[in-house]
Design an enzyme around this catalytic site. Structure first.
Site, mmCIF file in Angstrom:
data_model
loop_
_atom_site.group_PDB
_atom_site.id
_atom_site.type_symbol
_atom_site.label_atom_id
_atom_site.label_comp_id
_atom_site.label_asym_id
_atom_site.label_seq_id
_atom_site.Cartn_x
_atom_site.Cartn_y
_atom_site.Cartn_z
ATOM 1 C CG ASP A 242 -2.079 0.862 1.199
ATOM 2 O OD1 ASP A 242 -2.494 1.235 0.087
ATOM 3 O OD2 ASP A 242 -2.635 1.190 2.281
ATOM 4 C CG HIS A 243 -0.967 4.901 0.456
ATOM 5 N ND1 HIS A 243 -1.358 5.846 -0.461
ATOM 6 C CD2 HIS A 243 -2.108 4.456 1.051
ATOM 7 C CE1 HIS A 243 -2.669 5.976 -0.418
ATOM 8 N NE2 HIS A 243 -3.158 5.141 0.481
ATOM 9 N N GLY B 91 -8.546 6.900 8.148
ATOM 10 C CA GLY B 91 -8.921 7.112 9.550
ATOM 11 C C GLY B 91 -10.425 7.048 9.727
ATOM 12 N N GLY C 28 -11.937 3.318 3.398
ATOM 13 C CA GLY C 28 -13.205 2.583 3.510
ATOM 14 C C GLY C 28 -13.830 2.615 4.904
ATOM 15 C CB THR C 29 -12.399 2.630 8.330
ATOM 16 O OG1 THR C 29 -11.521 1.537 8.085
ATOM 17 C CG2 THR C 29 -12.945 2.546 9.755
ATOM 18 C CB THR D 25 -9.201 3.017 10.420
ATOM 19 O OG1 THR D 25 -8.270 3.897 9.780
ATOM 20 C CG2 THR D 25 -9.506 3.545 11.802
HETATM 21 P P1 13P Z 1 -9.062 3.446 6.307
HETATM 22 O O1 13P Z 1 -7.946 3.402 7.316
HETATM 23 O O2 13P Z 1 -9.885 4.663 6.408
HETATM 24 O O3 13P Z 1 -9.873 2.181 6.323
HETATM 25 O O4 13P Z 1 -8.381 3.534 4.846
HETATM 26 C C1 13P Z 1 -7.613 2.464 4.389
HETATM 27 C C2 13P Z 1 -6.876 2.815 3.166
HETATM 28 O O5 13P Z 1 -7.365 3.483 2.278
HETATM 29 C C3 13P Z 1 -5.509 2.256 3.046
HETATM 30 O O6 13P Z 1 -4.851 2.690 1.902
#
Ligand code: 13P
Length: 283
Positions: free
Chosen positions: A82-83, A179, A208-209, A231
């Site tokens: 990720d990122h 977050g 998504g959270t 998150t």
């Molecule tokens: P959240 O932490 O809001 O679920 O986002 C996850 C995300 O987009 C990881 O790249």
């Protein structure tokens, strides 16, 4: 060991308009729990590792855990970085066996992001790996003022980025953030439709959270085939540990707290698979 290319997981989800949970894990326990959820729900799954987790656990240890834990798995799963702004870490993960990477050059100019992204796509192709791209960057909710929004590039710039770099999936800013949202986020869902229509490629939904079930269904129907959740896992993991210690004061038995945490993370992952309609989609 149905570790499969991330492309295969995403292409099917995009074609049949369901979402695949892409869940960030933080250690061995959470990795095992999300894989168990996928197996239980007969759902495909993308396991995500942040740069921080790769550095904390160690790239080789993390990948060994992945190989060992996916050995008995019978549903399609893939490992995603990720990122990642670091070209070196991207190269190291691709060479090791990660199935996909998000090249996060959102802090660079779009032109420089594009130039480097083309190189990452060429490098990933040699391993049969997928590349996700982004140009806007996502903030954390806690770093944002109530009315603050990440600036969106124009549709033309976004579409040109996807077409000229050859990324397999694009992560646009649509009012989402990492977050826990303070209130239900206002999302620019039309932007997903426009990008999908203009590129023919799926969109990765970040942050998504805390989105509502209706928001997930709507965005997935528009082409968000990969839905990132981080998150929610951290909350499930930490809160179940905290609750266990509160309910069992003085009980310092690690396996007991681990059992509670595994159950909470497994159910969190399974509930998102149900929300994204990926249950029973394993092939
Ligand atoms: P959240 O932490 O809001 O679920 O986002 C996850 C995300 O987009 C990881 O790249």
């Amino acid at each position: 060991m149905p570790v499969v290319p991330t492309q295969r997981i995403i292409e099917r989800a995009f074609a049949d308009r369901y979402g695949v949970a892409a869940i960030n894990v933080v250690n061995d326990l959470t990795l095992e729990a999300v894989l168990a959820a996928a197996e239980q729900q007969r759902s495909p799954l993308i396991v995500q590792t942040s740069v921080k987790t790769v550095e904390q656990v160690g790239l080789n240890v993390l990948y060994s855990m992945w190989l060992e834990m996916t050995e008995p798995i019978t549903v399609p799963v893939a490992l995603h970085l990720d990122h990642c702004p670091s070209r070196e870490l991207i190269s190291a993960c691709l060479a090791k066996g990660w199935n996909s990477v998000l090249f996060d050059a959102s802090k660079l100019s779009v032109e420089e992001n594009k130039r480097q992204c083309v190189e990452v796509v060429a490098e990933a192709e040699r391993y049969g790996a997928l590349v996700e791209g982004e140009i806007e960057g996502f903030k954390r909710v806690e770093d944002m003022a109530d009315d603050e929004e990440v600036e969106e590039q124009s549709l033309e710039v976004a579409v040109d980025f996807v077409k000229s770099t050859g990324v397999d999936i694009f992560a646009p800013a649509i009012g989402n953030a990492h977050g826990m949202y303070r209130t239900t986020p206002k999302l620019d869902s039309q932007r997903v439709t426009d990008i999908v229509a203009a590129t023919g490629k799926p969109v990765a939904l970040h942050g998504g959270t805390g989105m509502t079930p209706d928001q997930f269904s709507d965005l997935i129907a528009r082409g968000c085939a990969k839905v990132n959740i981080s998150t929610a896992l951290k909350i499930a993991f930490m809160k179940s540990g905290y609750d266990f210690m509160t309910e069992h004061p003085g009980e310092y038995d690690p396996p007991s707290i681990f059992r509670a945490q595994r159950a909470a993370v497994l159910e969190m992952a399974a509930s998102h698979m149900r929300l994204f309609d990926s249950v029973g989609r394993a092939w």
